[in-house]
Design an enzyme around this catalytic site. Structure first.
Site, PDB file in Angstrom:
ATOM      1  N   GLY A  15       0.810  -1.219  -0.149  1.00  0.00           N
ATOM      2  CA  GLY A  15      -0.029   0.260  -0.118  1.00  0.00           C
ATOM      3  C   GLY A  15       0.738   1.313  -0.074  1.00  0.00           C
ATOM      4  N   ALA A  26      15.404  10.718  -1.417  1.00  0.00           N
ATOM      5  CA  ALA A  26      16.841  10.984  -0.568  1.00  0.00           C
ATOM      6  C   ALA A  26      17.262   9.769  -1.116  1.00  0.00           C
ATOM      7  CB  ALA A  26      16.283  10.563   0.784  1.00  0.00           C
ATOM      8  N   VAL A  27      16.997   8.327  -1.580  1.00  0.00           N
ATOM      9  CA  VAL A  27      17.810   7.484  -1.896  1.00  0.00           C
ATOM     10  C   VAL A  27      18.635   7.978  -3.211  1.00  0.00           C
ATOM     11  CG1 VAL A  27      17.690   4.988  -3.071  1.00  0.00           C
ATOM     12  CG2 VAL A  27      16.432   5.541  -0.966  1.00  0.00           C
ATOM     13  N   ARG A  76       1.066  -5.151  -5.138  1.00  0.00           N
ATOM     14  CA  ARG A  76       1.024  -6.293  -4.032  1.00  0.00           C
ATOM     15  C   ARG A  76       1.347  -7.382  -5.082  1.00  0.00           C
ATOM     16  NH1 ARG A  76      -2.605  -3.376  -0.972  1.00  0.00           N
ATOM     17  NH2 ARG A  76      -1.559  -2.912   0.937  1.00  0.00           N
ATOM     18  N   ASP A 107       5.800  -4.821   6.040  1.00  0.00           N
ATOM     19  CA  ASP A 107       6.057  -6.207   6.440  1.00  0.00           C
ATOM     20  C   ASP A 107       6.162  -7.413   5.075  1.00  0.00           C
ATOM     21  OD1 ASP A 107       6.985  -6.312   8.860  1.00  0.00           O
ATOM     22  OD2 ASP A 107       5.052  -7.029   9.733  1.00  0.00           O
ATOM     23  N   THR A 129       4.355   2.612   5.752  1.00  0.00           N
ATOM     24  CA  THR A 129       2.766   2.199   5.706  1.00  0.00           C
ATOM     25  C   THR A 129       2.073   3.196   6.765  1.00  0.00           C
ATOM     26  OG1 THR A 129       1.262   0.422   6.637  1.00  0.00           O
ATOM     27  CG2 THR A 129       3.523   0.155   7.153  1.00  0.00           C
ATOM     28  N   ASP A 131      -0.093   2.062   8.387  1.00  0.00           N
ATOM     29  CA  ASP A 131      -0.667   0.989   9.638  1.00  0.00           C
ATOM     30  C   ASP A 131       0.237   1.408  10.811  1.00  0.00           C
ATOM     31  OD1 ASP A 131      -2.675   0.624   7.562  1.00  0.00           O
ATOM     32  OD2 ASP A 131      -1.766  -1.384   7.139  1.00  0.00           O
ATOM     33  N   ASP A 133       2.497  -0.583  11.239  1.00  0.00           N
ATOM     34  CA  ASP A 133       2.475  -2.021  12.034  1.00  0.00           C
ATOM     35  C   ASP A 133       3.795  -3.084  11.784  1.00  0.00           C
ATOM     36  OD1 ASP A 133       2.083  -2.222   9.540  1.00  0.00           O
ATOM     37  OD2 ASP A 133       0.337  -3.783   9.556  1.00  0.00           O
ATOM     38  N   ARG A 166     -26.197  13.807  16.944  1.00  0.00           N
ATOM     39  CA  ARG A 166     -26.102  12.452  16.375  1.00  0.00           C
ATOM     40  C   ARG A 166     -24.988  11.624  16.975  1.00  0.00           C
ATOM     41  NH1 ARG A 166     -27.631  13.471  10.223  1.00  0.00           N
ATOM     42  NH2 ARG A 166     -29.609  12.879  10.182  1.00  0.00           N
ATOM     43  N   ARG A 175      -5.419  -2.138   8.938  1.00  0.00           N
ATOM     44  CA  ARG A 175      -5.246  -3.952   8.638  1.00  0.00           C
ATOM     45  C   ARG A 175      -5.761  -4.339   9.955  1.00  0.00           C
ATOM     46  NH1 ARG A 175      -3.199  -6.426   4.063  1.00  0.00           N
ATOM     47  NH2 ARG A 175      -2.165  -4.352   3.274  1.00  0.00           N
ATOM     48  N   GLY A 189     -10.865  13.442  20.453  1.00  0.00           N
ATOM     49  CA  GLY A 189     -11.787  13.120  21.675  1.00  0.00           C
ATOM     50  C   GLY A 189     -12.739  12.231  21.607  1.00  0.00           C
ATOM     51  N   ALA A 190     -12.378  11.218  21.054  1.00  0.00           N
ATOM     52  CA  ALA A 190     -13.566  10.056  20.784  1.00  0.00           C
ATOM     53  C   ALA A 190     -14.287   9.535  22.099  1.00  0.00           C
ATOM     54  CB  ALA A 190     -13.005   8.868  20.113  1.00  0.00           C
ATOM     55  N   HIS A 220     -23.761  14.597  21.173  1.00  0.00           N
ATOM     56  CA  HIS A 220     -23.131  13.802  20.238  1.00  0.00           C
ATOM     57  C   HIS A 220     -22.219  12.680  20.533  1.00  0.00           C
ATOM     58  CE1 HIS A 220     -20.390  17.120  20.396  1.00  0.00           C
ATOM     59  NE2 HIS A 220     -19.676  16.406  19.556  1.00  0.00           N
ATOM     60  N   GLU A 227     -10.391  -0.697  11.326  1.00  0.00           N
ATOM     61  CA  GLU A 227     -10.921  -1.865  10.638  1.00  0.00           C
ATOM     62  C   GLU A 227     -10.709  -3.325  10.914  1.00  0.00           C
ATOM     63  OE1 GLU A 227      -9.301  -1.665   6.385  1.00  0.00           O
ATOM     64  OE2 GLU A 227      -7.109  -1.814   7.267  1.00  0.00           O
ATOM     65  N   ILE A 255      -8.931   7.519   1.368  1.00  0.00           N
ATOM     66  CA  ILE A 255      -8.612   8.993   1.301  1.00  0.00           C
ATOM     67  C   ILE A 255      -7.419   8.980   2.332  1.00  0.00           C
ATOM     68  CG2 ILE A 255     -10.089   9.822   3.131  1.00  0.00           C
ATOM     69  CD1 ILE A 255     -10.813  12.001   0.953  1.00  0.00           C
TER      70      ILE A 255
HETATM   71  O1  F6P Z   1      -1.426  -1.435   4.642  1.00  0.00           O
HETATM   72  C1  F6P Z   1      -2.019  -0.263   4.011  1.00  0.00           C
HETATM   73  C2  F6P Z   1      -3.547  -0.500   3.856  1.00  0.00           C
HETATM   74  O2  F6P Z   1      -3.949   0.872   3.723  1.00  0.00           O
HETATM   75  C3  F6P Z   1      -4.423  -0.896   5.285  1.00  0.00           C
HETATM   76  O3  F6P Z   1      -4.503  -0.359   6.356  1.00  0.00           O
HETATM   77  C4  F6P Z   1      -5.730  -1.546   4.413  1.00  0.00           C
HETATM   78  O4  F6P Z   1      -6.076  -2.566   5.122  1.00  0.00           O
HETATM   79  C5  F6P Z   1      -5.148  -1.875   3.184  1.00  0.00           C
HETATM   80  O5  F6P Z   1      -3.780  -1.403   2.807  1.00  0.00           O
HETATM   81  C6  F6P Z   1      -6.024  -1.650   2.015  1.00  0.00           C
HETATM   82  O6  F6P Z   1      -5.369  -2.202   0.766  1.00  0.00           O
HETATM   83  P1  F6P Z   1      -5.917  -2.068  -0.677  1.00  0.00           P
HETATM   84  O7  F6P Z   1      -5.496  -0.603  -1.183  1.00  0.00           O
HETATM   85  O8  F6P Z   1      -5.287  -3.170  -1.532  1.00  0.00           O
HETATM   86  O9  F6P Z   1      -7.201  -1.885  -0.835  1.00  0.00           O
END
Ligand code: F6P
Length: 327
Positions: A15, A26-27, A76, A107, A129, A131, A133, A166, A175, A189-190, A220, A227, A255
């Protein structure tokens, strides 16, 4: 500088993440400074399989530091997961005379990098990424920009949710990880934040929090959900049934991956890109450039892939403390 490294390939994979372009820049610029030629491999590992490349010089990376996405395109690659695909990739490396590859991604990208390194192609990875992660690094390029994009969107949602009194349910990416959701949840402030790292007790984590907020005078409510927990629409339905409010569900979607990178992402990407090339030029490879307390570190790829990063649960405690009395 080692004279062995004359030409390197650079690719972005998985992604896209804001700041990837700053890393590519930079590279390329660092490589040129070290007397190394750069070849841009397009569309991730697929580009290496299909000989899809472009020569990069200093001007090829002008005016991209501020741009989201990746000028090298990304993908990918399923084919790279096969031994045949990887052999073709090695063939391209040989054909192009590449002494190494800088791979920018998450990863999945680094699993590919490990396989390629086992076939004798030196690789250095740069974590990018939204994420955040990747286990071996505290920070991944793109996370800050994505957080800020989510915050900006949710601030806008809050205006209309407040006006209509609401409940809003916002599903953010991540992910299987909750880094983005928790950071964003604290920042907006959820009323409640749902993350995969914490087993969901719907009554306690959602219903009770909305009730408490209501008792505190709120009209509200903002529920932020990663996700990895499930579908926002499903959570919205459960809230409707349990609390008797009429939630509006927003899936922020892709987005979150776009937009101009923040200063933090540009700066981190620039430092990581520099560090990746310097490592290679000095004869070190098969590592990932990570961050640890703001410093850059090199972690051997196999070890890097075995590392896991836990979400700091004290962040969740902060969230609870700040929303216990409503917002
Ligand atoms: O890994 C980045 C990410 O945006 C995740 O947060 C998400 O689950 C996934 O990629 C969505 O992938 P795609 O762009 O293939 O729908």
């Amino acid at each position: 500088m080692s004279n062995a490294v004359k030409r390197i390939g650079i690719l972005t994979s998985g992604g896209d993440a804001p700041g990837m372009n700053a890393a590519v820049r930079a590279v390329v610029r660092t490589a040129i400074g070290q007397g190394i030629h750069c070849v841009g491999i397009r569309r991730g590992w697929n580009g290496l399989i299909n000989s899809d490349f472009v020569r990069l010089d200093s001007s090829s990376v002008s005016h991209i530091i501020n741009k989201g996405g990746t000028i090298l395109y990304t993908a990918r690659s399923e084919e790279f997961m096969t031994p045949e695909g990887r052999q073709r990739a090695v063939g391209t490396c040989k054909l192009l005379g590449l002494d190494g590859i800088v791979a920018i991604g998450g990863d999945g990208t680094f699993r590919g990098a490990l396989e390629l390194s086992r076939l004798g192609i030196p690789v250095v990875g740069i974590p990018a990424t939204i994420d955040n992660d990747v286990g071996c690094t505290k920070y991944t390029i793109g996370f800050d920009t994505a957080c800020n994009t989510c915050i900006e969107c949710i601030d806008k949602l809050r205006d209309t949710m407040q006006s209509h009194e609401r409940c809003s349910v916002v599903e953010v990416m991540g992910r299987r990880a909750g880094f983005l959701a928790l950071y964003v949840g604290i920042s907006v402030g959820a009323t409640a934040v749902l993350i995969p790292e914490r087993e969901l007790n719907f009554e306690q984590d959602v219903v009770e929090k909305i009730r408490r907020a209501r008792l505190a005078g709120n009209t509200h409510y903002m529920v932020v959900l990663a996700e990895g927990v499930g579908k926002g629409f499903y959570i919205g339905e459960r809230i409707r049934e349990a609390v008797g409010v009429d939630p509006r569900v927003t899936v922020l979607g892709h987005i979150q991956r776009g937009g101009a990178p923040t200063g933090r992402d540009r700066e981190t990407a620039s430092r990581m890109g520099y560090a990746a090339v310097m490592a290679m030029a000095q004869g070190r490879s098969n590592c990932i450039i990570g961050t640890d307390e703001g410093h850059l570190v090199e972690i051997e790829i196999e070890e890097a892939l075995s590392m896991s990063k836990h979400l700091q649960m004290e962040r969740y405690e902060v969230l609870e403390a700040l929303t216990n009395t409503g917002d």
